[in-house]
Enzyme design. Structure first.
Site, PDB file in Angstrom:
ATOM      1  N   HIS A  18       5.792   4.231 -19.786  1.00  0.00           N
ATOM      2  CA  HIS A  18       6.771   4.737 -18.809  1.00  0.00           C
ATOM      3  C   HIS A  18       6.063   5.025 -17.494  1.00  0.00           C
ATOM      4  O   HIS A  18       5.500   6.103 -17.283  1.00  0.00           O
ATOM      5  CB  HIS A  18       7.454   6.010 -19.340  1.00  0.00           C
ATOM      6  N   HIS A  20       6.383   3.754 -13.180  1.00  0.00           N
ATOM      7  CA  HIS A  20       7.166   2.982 -12.202  1.00  0.00           C
ATOM      8  C   HIS A  20       6.251   2.272 -11.208  1.00  0.00           C
ATOM      9  O   HIS A  20       5.237   2.819 -10.779  1.00  0.00           O
ATOM     10  CB  HIS A  20       8.144   3.903 -11.468  1.00  0.00           C
ATOM     11  N   ASP A 141      14.624  -2.246 -14.164  1.00  0.00           N
ATOM     12  CA  ASP A 141      15.599  -1.160 -14.336  1.00  0.00           C
ATOM     13  C   ASP A 141      16.652  -1.137 -13.241  1.00  0.00           C
ATOM     14  O   ASP A 141      16.430  -1.542 -12.097  1.00  0.00           O
ATOM     15  CB  ASP A 141      14.913   0.201 -14.500  1.00  0.00           C
ATOM     16  N   GLY A 173      16.814   6.508 -12.013  1.00  0.00           N
ATOM     17  CA  GLY A 173      17.551   7.281 -11.011  1.00  0.00           C
ATOM     18  C   GLY A 173      18.123   8.548 -11.616  1.00  0.00           C
ATOM     19  O   GLY A 173      17.874   8.856 -12.774  1.00  0.00           O
ATOM     20  N   HIS A 200      16.339   5.580 -19.203  1.00  0.00           N
ATOM     21  CA  HIS A 200      16.015   7.000 -19.047  1.00  0.00           C
ATOM     22  C   HIS A 200      17.227   7.779 -19.577  1.00  0.00           C
ATOM     23  O   HIS A 200      18.369   7.406 -19.276  1.00  0.00           O
ATOM     24  CB  HIS A 200      15.887   7.369 -17.570  1.00  0.00           C
ATOM     25  N   GLU A 203      16.697  13.545 -19.365  1.00  0.00           N
ATOM     26  CA  GLU A 203      15.648  14.104 -18.501  1.00  0.00           C
ATOM     27  C   GLU A 203      16.232  15.333 -17.792  1.00  0.00           C
ATOM     28  O   GLU A 203      15.786  16.444 -18.016  1.00  0.00           O
ATOM     29  CB  GLU A 203      15.185  13.044 -17.487  1.00  0.00           C
ATOM     30  N   ASP A 281       4.776   8.341 -15.447  1.00  0.00           N
ATOM     31  CA  ASP A 281       6.004   8.224 -14.627  1.00  0.00           C
ATOM     32  C   ASP A 281       5.728   7.702 -13.205  1.00  0.00           C
ATOM     33  O   ASP A 281       5.773   6.496 -12.982  1.00  0.00           O
ATOM     34  CB  ASP A 281       6.768   9.550 -14.610  1.00  0.00           C
TER      35      ASP A 281
END
Ligand SMILES: [Zn+2]
Length: 343
Positions: A18, A20, A141, A173, A200, A203, A281
Site C-alpha cells: 500500500h 501511492h 485506483d 480518496g 481503501h 480508514e 502509504d
C-alpha cells in the site's frame, strides 16, 4: 526499542502493498522534477529548501504540498523519472517487491496521452527491475472524490489501454461522502478482466465501509481497514476468509484517524489473528518510510527480529506475486533472519 531491531529492519528484504505513486516522491525525486520547471513552479529545486517545504504544519498543508507535486508531473518523462526514482528509494530500503498504487486518471486528465503514460511507467518498471532488482506491479485506483467520470476513465485506462505490470484495481480518496457501492460496475468489469480488487475502506469511516468493500466491490485485500476493530463480526469475517489488511500506522496518525500512535488498533488486529501487513502509504509526505513503519509496528506489537520477519512474510503472502516469486522472497526473508540470529 533497541537499535538492534532498527538495523535488522534496515536489511530485511520486504514487500510493500500500500504505497501511492505520487505520494512516494521523496524530496530527492521532487527536487529533480522541480529543476525541470525552474521559474514555473513554487516547489524549490534545492534539496535543503525542499526538506523545509516538506515539513507539514497540518493536513491542509499536506494536501497543498501533495497537489504542488502532482503539478510537477506534466509529461511522460516526468512520469518515468518519478517512477524510477521511487523504485530507487525502495531499493535503498531493501524493498524487493511493491504494488504501487497509480492514479492514471490524474495524469491523463492533465494532458499526458494515455499510451505515453503507460509506456513511461512500464519503461520505469523494467529499468528498476534491471538496475535495482525491485519488482514493481501496478494497482490503478479510482480517485473517489473525482466521481464516476474518473471511475469510467480509470476502468478504460486499466482494461482498454492497460499495462503489462497491472495486477489490481483500487479506490482511493476520501471516504466521507463517497459511498463505495456506486463503484460496483467498474469493479465488476475489472474483476471480470482478471484484476484483483483492493479498495481503501474503513480508514476515515466505519466498519460498514469495509463490509461494502467486501460484499459489493469483492475486495480481496483492504486498504487500511483501521475501523474494522469496531465490529466483532467483521473481525471474524476478515480472519475466517484471511482477508489481509494494509495497515499504515503513521499515515493514520497524520490524517488523525488515530489521535496517538499508541491508540493504533494494530495490536487488536494481530491478536484477533488477522493477516496484517505494514505499509507506508505516502511516505515522504508523512515523514516516514517503510523501514520506519516496521519499527513503529515492532514497538506497538513488542516484536523481536523473528516477529518482524513474520510481518514481512505476511506481506509476501498477501501480495499478488506468483507462487514462485512468493517462495523466493519468503526464502530470502528466512535466510536473512537465520543469518541475523547466528551473529
Ligand atoms: Zn492509501
Amino acid at each position: 526499542m533497541s537499535r538492534g531491531i532498527e538495523a535488522f529492519i534496515a536489511g530485511l528484504p520486504k514487500a510493500e502493498l500500500h504505497v501511492h505513486h505520487v505520494g512516494s516522491a521523496s524530496p530527492r525525486v521532487v527536487a529533480a522534477l522541480a529543476a525541470r520547471y525552474e521559474g514555473r513552479t513554487a516547489v524549490p529545486a534545492d534539496p535543503e529548501a525542499l526538506a523545509e517545504y516538506f515539513t507539514f504544519t497540518d493536513f491542509a498543508h499536506f494536501i497543498q504540498v501533495y497537489l504542488s507535486v502532482v503539478d510537477l508531473i506534466r509529461d511522460a518523462e516526468d512520469v518515468r523519472a518519478l517512477t524510477y526514482g521511487v523504485a530507487e528509494d525502495m531499493a535503498r530500503q531493501q524493498i524487493r517487491y511493491a504494488e504501487l498504487t497509480v492514479t492514471p486518471y490524474s495524469s491523463v486528465r492533465r494532458g499526458i496521452p494515455d499510451v505515453a503514460f503507460m509506456e513511461a511507467i512500464e519503461d520505469a518498471r523494467k529499468s528498476a527491475e534491471r538496475d535495482f532488482g525491485v519488482v514493481l506491479r501496478w494497482c490503478f485506483d479510482i480517485p473517489g472524490e473525482a466521481g464516476l467520470v474518473s471511475a469510467e476513465e480509470t476502468a478504460r485506462l486499466a482494461l482498454d489501454v492497460g499495462a503489462e505490470g497491472l495486477v489490481s484495481f483500487g479506490l482511493g480518496g476520501p471516504e466521507i461522502g463517497v459511498p463505495r457501492p456506486q463503484f460496483k460496475p467498474y469493479f465488476d468489469r475489472a474483476r471480470a478482466a482478471g484484476l484483483h480488487s483492493v479498495p481503501h475502506a474503513g480508514e476515515s469511516t466505519g466498519p460498514e465501509t469495509v463490509w461494502d468493500a467486501l460484499r459489493v466491490l469483492g475486495a480481496e485485500r483492504i486498504g487500511h481497514g483501521t475501523q474494522s476493530v469496531k465490529d466483532p463480526a467483521l473481525m471474524d469475517y476478515l480472519g475466517e476468509h484471511r482477508i489481509p489488511l494494509e495497515v499504515c500506522p503513521t499515515s493514520n496518525l497524520a490524517t488523525r484517524v488515530v489521535e496517538r500512535i499508541e491508540e493504533h488498533p494494530i495490536r487488536q488486529m494481530v491478536d484477533a489473528g488477522l493477516l496484517v501487513t505494514v505499509n507506508s502509504d505516502d511516505p515522504p509526505m508523512f515523514g516516514t518510510d517503510l523501514n520506519t513503519e516496521y519499527a513503529v509496528a515492532a514497538k506497538l506489537l513488542g516484536l523481536d527480529a523473528a516477529g518482524v520477519a513474520g510481518l514481512a512474510r505476511n506481506s509476501v503472502e498477501a501480495s499478488f506475486l506468483d507462487q514462485g516469486g512468493k517462495t523466493r522472497l519468503t526464502g530470502e526473508i528466512d535466510a536473512y533472519l537465520a543469518g541475523w540470529e547466528r551473529r
